[in-house]
Design an enzyme around this catalytic site. Sequence first.
Site, mmCIF file in Angstrom:
data_model
loop_
_atom_site.group_PDB
_atom_site.id
_atom_site.type_symbol
_atom_site.label_atom_id
_atom_site.label_comp_id
_atom_site.label_asym_id
_atom_site.label_seq_id
_atom_site.Cartn_x
_atom_site.Cartn_y
_atom_site.Cartn_z
ATOM 1 N N ALA A 1 -0.246 -2.149 5.693
ATOM 2 C CA ALA A 1 0.435 -2.083 6.995
ATOM 3 C C ALA A 1 -0.257 -2.956 8.043
ATOM 4 C CB ALA A 1 0.487 -0.635 7.470
ATOM 5 N N PHE B 1 11.240 -0.212 13.581
ATOM 6 C CA PHE B 1 9.906 0.268 13.186
ATOM 7 C C PHE B 1 10.043 1.374 12.142
ATOM 8 C CE2 PHE B 1 6.030 2.840 13.869
ATOM 9 C CZ PHE B 1 5.084 1.865 13.672
ATOM 10 N N HIS C 1 -10.339 5.032 9.537
ATOM 11 C CA HIS C 1 -9.574 3.848 9.133
ATOM 12 C C HIS C 1 -8.090 4.015 9.458
ATOM 13 C CE1 HIS C 1 -9.114 0.133 6.917
ATOM 14 N NE2 HIS C 1 -8.197 0.659 6.143
ATOM 15 N N PHE D 1 0.870 -1.180 0.000
ATOM 16 C CA PHE D 1 0.000 0.000 0.000
ATOM 17 C C PHE D 1 0.911 1.236 0.000
ATOM 18 C CE2 PHE D 1 -3.481 2.686 1.056
ATOM 19 C CZ PHE D 1 -4.639 1.946 0.887
HETATM 20 N N1 INI Z 1 -2.625 0.355 4.448
HETATM 21 C C1 INI Z 1 -1.453 1.014 4.421
HETATM 22 O O1 INI Z 1 -0.379 0.382 4.490
HETATM 23 N N2 INI Z 1 -1.434 2.373 4.341
HETATM 24 C C2 INI Z 1 -2.578 3.105 4.282
HETATM 25 O O2 INI Z 1 -2.477 4.363 4.197
HETATM 26 C C3 INI Z 1 -3.821 2.439 4.305
HETATM 27 N N3 INI Z 1 -5.039 3.185 4.216
HETATM 28 O O3 INI Z 1 -4.992 4.412 4.160
HETATM 29 O O4 INI Z 1 -6.124 2.622 4.182
HETATM 30 C C4 INI Z 1 -3.825 1.025 4.395
HETATM 31 N N4 INI Z 1 -4.972 0.326 4.399
HETATM 32 C C5 INI Z 1 -5.029 -1.085 4.134
HETATM 33 C C6 INI Z 1 -4.815 -1.940 5.376
HETATM 34 O O5 INI Z 1 -3.460 -1.906 5.802
HETATM 35 C C7 INI Z 1 -5.160 -3.401 5.099
HETATM 36 O O6 INI Z 1 -4.329 -3.899 4.067
HETATM 37 C C8 INI Z 1 -6.632 -3.587 4.661
HETATM 38 O O7 INI Z 1 -7.492 -3.028 5.620
HETATM 39 C C9 INI Z 1 -6.966 -5.086 4.484
HETATM 40 O O8 INI Z 1 -6.766 -5.815 5.678
#
Ligand code: INI
Length: 162
Positions: free
Chosen positions: A56, A113, A88, A22
């Site tokens: 993340a 980290f 979120h 992501f």
């Molecule tokens: N995951 C990230 O690594 N960074 C983000 O900014 C982010 N946002 O903004 O939503 C994000 N969302 C996805 C999350 O980590 C999971 O992969 C998802 O919810 C599926 O479990």
Amino acid sequence: MIVYETSEDARGLSFAVVVSRFNHLISAKLLDAAVAELGERGASSDDIHVAWVPGAFEIPQAARVLAASGRYAAIVALGAVIRGGTPHFDYVCRGVTDGLREVMHDHRVPIGFGVLTTDDVEQALARVGGDAGNKGQEAARVAIEMARLIPALADPPAAESK
Ligand code: INI
């Protein structure tokens, strides 16, 4: 007096790097800097293992399995959580920070980290080679130092006899 020795020498140590896809533009820059730092400090490329995860939120689960394997002196966690308009962001941030802290404590494996949590892309870019350095490099350096320190704490040197 005993002062526990540590160092930033990565020679002979194995590292796992968990990096989230992501915000890939940011994550890739974190990864490049982390891998370069480990290599510059002496880790062999065969001893640097990289696992990509979707976001993340998934980093702690992968880190837990890697930590439990016993194969790694330390783990480096990399990703970028960028604030959107909904709560979120807070849940993902809490999930990754709490999750990694639990893994570190449960398995006694240090985790550098390097997960950015920023208000916008500009703040993130500043932390992957801009004004604020590169947090991937920092996380790798911390992982090395803690990989040296934690085993030393568990096996203290004998006090000097007089
Ligand atoms: N995951 C990230 O690594 N960074 C983000 O900014 C982010 N946002 O903004 O939503 C994000 N969302 C996805 C999350 O980590 C999971 O992969 C998802 O919810 C599926 O479990």
